[in-house]
Scaffold this active site. Structure first.
Site, mmCIF file in Angstrom:
data_model
loop_
_atom_site.group_PDB
_atom_site.id
_atom_site.type_symbol
_atom_site.label_atom_id
_atom_site.label_comp_id
_atom_site.label_asym_id
_atom_site.label_seq_id
_atom_site.Cartn_x
_atom_site.Cartn_y
_atom_site.Cartn_z
ATOM 1 N N LYS A 1 53.098 37.397 35.957
ATOM 2 C CA LYS A 1 51.639 37.353 35.805
ATOM 3 C C LYS A 1 51.056 35.970 36.024
ATOM 4 O O LYS A 1 50.045 35.609 35.427
ATOM 5 C CB LYS A 1 51.243 37.911 34.425
ATOM 6 C CG LYS A 1 51.711 39.348 34.223
ATOM 7 C CD LYS A 1 51.491 39.861 32.828
ATOM 8 C CE LYS A 1 52.067 41.273 32.704
ATOM 9 N NZ LYS A 1 52.016 41.796 31.335
ATOM 10 N N HIS B 1 27.918 46.303 53.880
ATOM 11 C CA HIS B 1 27.501 46.275 52.479
ATOM 12 C C HIS B 1 26.027 46.634 52.331
ATOM 13 O O HIS B 1 25.632 47.342 51.395
ATOM 14 C CB HIS B 1 27.770 44.890 51.875
ATOM 15 C CG HIS B 1 29.201 44.683 51.499
ATOM 16 N ND1 HIS B 1 29.709 45.049 50.282
ATOM 17 C CD2 HIS B 1 30.243 44.158 52.198
ATOM 18 C CE1 HIS B 1 31.005 44.733 50.227
ATOM 19 N NE2 HIS B 1 31.344 44.194 51.376
ATOM 20 N N GLU C 1 34.060 48.131 42.838
ATOM 21 C CA GLU C 1 33.582 47.381 44.002
ATOM 22 C C GLU C 1 33.101 48.338 45.086
ATOM 23 O O GLU C 1 33.910 48.966 45.789
ATOM 24 C CB GLU C 1 34.675 46.468 44.572
ATOM 25 C CG GLU C 1 34.156 45.660 45.750
ATOM 26 C CD GLU C 1 35.191 44.743 46.368
ATOM 27 O OE1 GLU C 1 34.939 44.242 47.473
ATOM 28 O OE2 GLU C 1 36.244 44.532 45.737
ATOM 29 N N ASP D 1 50.744 47.893 35.423
ATOM 30 C CA ASP D 1 50.321 46.748 34.628
ATOM 31 C C ASP D 1 49.323 45.939 35.454
ATOM 32 O O ASP D 1 49.698 45.270 36.419
ATOM 33 C CB ASP D 1 51.536 45.889 34.257
ATOM 34 C CG ASP D 1 51.198 44.807 33.241
ATOM 35 O OD1 ASP D 1 50.049 44.333 33.237
ATOM 36 O OD2 ASP D 1 52.096 44.431 32.455
#
Length: 406
Positions: free
Chosen positions: A231, A401, A102, A306
């Site tokens: 998760k 951006h 990103e 993870d």
């Protein structure tokens, strides 16, 4: 490895003589991975030359990190900072390793780190540890369920002895029971020291479940009953925590806010209230923050955590208050699951990123390295929150951006 060996193995898979997962039985891990690349190239037309150019040991990776190894995926790795952190475990200025695709993310976090450091640094504290696993048992009815719950309360020492017999490092802290009709859920919580500890908790809980079954009417249905909750977005993790619950805050003088962020404490506080608090509440969000998962994910990828547990890592509340002469800001990450030993932390580039932070391996005392990592991630998340909120307050988000071409 020879090209001939890899080609021959690939042909045997194509002919149905071998399965993909059986290749390591007939060749070393490097040759097996090459054979899978050959197969994929022939079956799909893709070129996998770059995928086959990796730095880790394929034997070690195939043994502990992945099945059906093909190669390696590279993600750009950068650093933000330094950011000064004053915690129970963290006590210096850190360069924050982040792996991401990103654009503008690191530039934004870097600006937040600069402001935090200019203000004297962030405070950070791990306030709770507890990796959880919650099996579900079958009982005849609520009467039996209540009987099991009472037995668990009265025999915690027996469950603790059984669970801890499987590990040299895990400590069972508590077992919480939930009776729902003919279901009994037991949420086991462990201090897993410097390991993230999911596998440790699973194995230990399995041993304790045998004790429950041997002494109560309960029959184990599944070692995970989703009250863990691993998760997945879950309110129980927002309230009770999972892994490490960590908080960071900072007091930034008004002149530093105006100089570094080109806006005011009042404007940043208003954006936080209307966006992160009211907007998130209206959306029914479990996370009341701007983009904490951005920092969590990037550091997780860089340091071998993870990646799927970014779900829990996004469970963050950001608070901002404009005071007479300063901006006060904080983040609370209720369920940050991190480790500095085991799993992906053993991979070479991930180990190097942990070295950048000075937290690779087990800490002294046990758990201190993972605590330090959690405190630094919290400070990084705080930097990211401040920078994005300031960009929104000053209406510079889109222009940032555009300027970076991303």
């Amino acid at each position: 490895m020879s090209d001939h060996d890899a080609d021959a193995l690939a042909e045997r898979v194509r002919d149905g003589d071998l399965r993909l997962y059986e290749l390591e039985e007939h060749a070393d891990a490097e040759t097996a991975a090459a054979a899978r690349r050959r197969l994929l190239e022939r079956e799909t037309g893709a070129a996998l030359d770059v995928t086959g150019d990796y730095a880790f040991d394929p034997e070690a990776a195939a043994d502990s990190a992945i099945e059906n190894l093909v190669g390696g995926t590279q993600i750009p790795f950068g650093v933000a900072g330094p950011v000064a952190v004053d915690g129970d475990a963290a006590s210096e200025a850190y360069y924050l390793p982040m792996a991401t695709t990103e654009g503008a993310l690191l530039a934004s976090v870097n600006r937040g780190c600069s402001a935090i450091t200019a203000a004297g640094g962030a405070n950070a504290r791990v306030t709770k540890r507890g990796m959880t696993r919650a099996p579900v048992f079958r009982v005849a009815d609520v009467t039996e369920g209540a009987e099991v719950a009472r037995w668990v309360d009265e025999h915690f020492a027996d469950l603790k002895a059984a669970a801890e017999s499987t590990t040299d490092h895990g400590t069972l802290q508590e077992v919480t029971h939930y009776v729902v009709g003919d279901n009994v859920y037991l949420r086991f919580s462990y201090d897993t020291a410097d390991a993230m500890g999911m596998n440790m908790a699973t194995i230990a809980t399995g041993e304790a479940c045998d004790v429950v079954e041997a002494n109560t009417p309960a029959e184990l249905v599944a070692l995970s009953g989703n009250l863990c909750a691993d998760k997945k977005p879950a309110a129980i993790n927002a309230v009770e925590g999972r892994g490490r619950t960590v908080t960071a805050d900072v007091h930034i003088p008004r002149d530093v806010v105006e100089e570094r962020f080109k806006t005011t404490p009042e404007a940043i506080a208003e954006v936080n209230t209307r966006k992160n608090l009211v907007g998130s509440a209206k959306a029914g969000s479990l996370g009341f923050n701007a983009h904490a998962a951005n920092v969590v994910a990037a550091v997780f990828l860089a340091t071998g955590q993870d990646a799927a547990q970014v779900v829990e890592g996004s469970n963050c509340i950001t608070t901002v208050e404009a005071r007479d002469d300063e901006l006060y800001a904080s983040v609370n990450l209720a369920s940050l699951e991190v480790g500095t030993v085991g799993g992906g932390t053993k991979l070479p580039t991930q180990a190097e990123a942990l070295d950048v932070l000075g937290v690779r391996g087990g800490g002294d005392p046990a758990g201190s390295n993972a605590d330090e990592l959690a405190e630094v991630i919290a400070a990084g998340a705080l930097a990211g929150e401040l920078s994005l909120l300031a960009a929104l307050a000053s209406r510079h988000l889109s222009s940032a951006h555009e300027d970076l071409g991303r």
